[in-house]
Enzyme design. Structure first.
Site, mmCIF file in Angstrom:
data_model
loop_
_atom_site.group_PDB
_atom_site.id
_atom_site.type_symbol
_atom_site.label_atom_id
_atom_site.label_comp_id
_atom_site.label_asym_id
_atom_site.label_seq_id
_atom_site.Cartn_x
_atom_site.Cartn_y
_atom_site.Cartn_z
ATOM 1 N N LYS A 1 28.434 43.170 43.487
ATOM 2 C CA LYS A 1 29.421 44.083 44.071
ATOM 3 C C LYS A 1 30.844 43.518 43.945
ATOM 4 C CE LYS A 1 26.237 46.240 47.393
ATOM 5 N NZ LYS A 1 26.040 46.599 48.833
ATOM 6 N N TYR B 1 24.605 56.361 45.036
ATOM 7 C CA TYR B 1 24.151 56.103 46.401
ATOM 8 C C TYR B 1 23.749 57.382 47.141
ATOM 9 C CZ TYR B 1 25.186 51.068 47.119
ATOM 10 O OH TYR B 1 25.170 49.693 47.123
ATOM 11 N N PHE C 1 27.895 55.597 57.082
ATOM 12 C CA PHE C 1 28.672 54.649 56.275
ATOM 13 C C PHE C 1 28.816 55.096 54.811
ATOM 14 C CE2 PHE C 1 24.231 53.147 56.504
ATOM 15 C CZ PHE C 1 23.892 53.042 55.158
ATOM 16 N N ARG D 1 14.651 41.395 45.988
ATOM 17 C CA ARG D 1 14.990 41.708 47.383
ATOM 18 C C ARG D 1 14.904 40.446 48.242
ATOM 19 N NH1 ARG D 1 17.466 46.488 48.641
ATOM 20 N NH2 ARG D 1 16.880 45.894 50.745
ATOM 21 N N ARG E 1 22.847 36.737 49.937
ATOM 22 C CA ARG E 1 23.748 37.309 50.952
ATOM 23 C C ARG E 1 24.130 36.286 52.018
ATOM 24 N NH1 ARG E 1 20.848 43.254 51.114
ATOM 25 N NH2 ARG E 1 22.345 44.333 49.765
ATOM 26 N N ASN F 1 28.469 42.711 50.993
ATOM 27 C CA ASN F 1 27.298 41.828 51.013
ATOM 28 C C ASN F 1 26.875 41.372 49.609
ATOM 29 O OD1 ASN F 1 26.198 44.204 50.184
ATOM 30 N ND2 ASN F 1 24.788 44.446 51.899
ATOM 31 N N HIS G 1 23.554 44.401 45.236
ATOM 32 C CA HIS G 1 22.629 45.519 45.440
ATOM 33 C C HIS G 1 21.351 45.194 44.685
ATOM 34 C CE1 HIS G 1 20.901 49.571 45.364
ATOM 35 N NE2 HIS G 1 20.592 49.297 44.106
ATOM 36 N N GLU H 1 17.549 53.818 38.748
ATOM 37 C CA GLU H 1 18.830 53.105 38.791
ATOM 38 C C GLU H 1 19.149 52.445 37.445
ATOM 39 O OE1 GLU H 1 18.749 52.226 43.617
ATOM 40 O OE2 GLU H 1 18.802 50.527 42.252
HETATM 41 N N1 UDP Z 1 25.744 49.460 54.580
HETATM 42 C C1 UDP Z 1 26.853 49.493 55.389
HETATM 43 N N2 UDP Z 1 26.665 49.677 56.745
HETATM 44 C C2 UDP Z 1 25.434 49.809 57.294
HETATM 45 C C3 UDP Z 1 24.305 49.771 56.436
HETATM 46 C C4 UDP Z 1 24.495 49.592 55.079
HETATM 47 O O1 UDP Z 1 27.973 49.359 54.928
HETATM 48 O O2 UDP Z 1 25.323 49.961 58.523
HETATM 49 C C5 UDP Z 1 25.935 49.284 53.124
HETATM 50 C C6 UDP Z 1 25.540 47.882 52.695
HETATM 51 O O3 UDP Z 1 26.521 47.394 51.800
HETATM 52 C C7 UDP Z 1 24.217 48.086 51.980
HETATM 53 C C8 UDP Z 1 24.355 49.505 51.432
HETATM 54 O O4 UDP Z 1 25.121 50.193 52.408
HETATM 55 O O5 UDP Z 1 24.013 47.123 50.976
HETATM 56 C C9 UDP Z 1 23.052 50.240 51.217
HETATM 57 O O6 UDP Z 1 22.303 50.202 52.414
HETATM 58 P P1 UDP Z 1 20.757 49.827 52.410
HETATM 59 O O7 UDP Z 1 20.217 50.159 53.743
HETATM 60 O O8 UDP Z 1 20.101 50.475 51.221
HETATM 61 O O9 UDP Z 1 20.765 48.230 52.258
HETATM 62 P P2 UDP Z 1 20.329 47.287 51.040
HETATM 63 O O10 UDP Z 1 19.192 47.974 50.316
HETATM 64 O O11 UDP Z 1 21.538 47.114 50.165
HETATM 65 O O12 UDP Z 1 19.910 46.006 51.691
HETATM 66 MG MG MG Z 2 19.066 49.896 49.553
#
Ligand code: UDP
Ligand code: MG
Length: 136
Positions: free
Chosen positions: A12, A52, A60, A88, A105, A115, A118, A129
């Site tokens: 990112k 997204y 958010f 992951r 992270r 963070n 992705h 994706e």
């Molecule tokens: N995110 C955010 N606020 C939140 C939750 C998620 O800004 O409360 C952002 C965060 O950068 C995250 C992305 O949205 O990586 C996608 O969310 P997801 O739940 O899919 O998390 P990830 O799969 O990236 O761990």
């Molecule tokens: Mg996700």
């Protein structure tokens, strides 16, 4: 190889800006995830919104799309045994505060939005994706 998979990783804007791409890639390589293809690009907010769209109902969403389009990102195809889950695990929890020691992270994330990475969360989403960014 029992379960060879491919997944999509995105470095990112916060991590590209801090020149962390090589350090992050070395974590993948050390853990037997091969970087099969990679490109650096700067997507538009509309493209981020498309990428997204599973999150479109979340509070958010708008900020997330603005953020992913705020600067250059590096997208890559990772390949290896159980690549989706392995990536992951290497990434760690969404909020860097909750991420385990040694995860990307935890090491590099600044906040829940910044963070650093992705990663696809399922084999099906990984296919979609990868197709989104690489048309394959
Ligand atoms: N995110 C955010 N606020 C939140 C939750 C998620 O800004 O409360 C952002 C965060 O950068 C995250 C992305 O949205 O990586 C996608 O969310 P997801 O739940 O899919 O998390 P990830 O799969 O990236 O761990
Ligand atoms: Mg996700």
């Amino acid at each position: 190889m029992n379960n060879l998979e491919r997944t999509l990783s995105i470095i990112k804007p916060d991590a590209v800006e801090r020149n962390l791409s090589e350090k992050i890639k070395s974590i993948f390589l050390k853990n037997n995830l091969l970087v099969k293809d990679t490109k650096k690009l700067h997507i538009s907010k509309d493209e981020a919104a498309e990428f997204y769209k599973v999150h479109q109902s979340k509070p958010f969403y708008d900020q997330l799309c603005s953020y992913l389009s705020s600067g250059p990102i590096e997208v890559m195809i990772l390949e290896g045994e159980n690549a989706v889950l392995k990536n992951r695990e290497l990434m760690g929890a969404t909020d860097p505060k909750n991420a385990k020691d040694g995860t990307i992270r935890k090491l590099f994330g600044v906040s829940i939005d910044k963070n650093s990475v992705h990663g696809s969360d399922s084999v099906d989403n990984a296919k979609n994706e990868i197709n989104f960014f690489f048309n394959k």
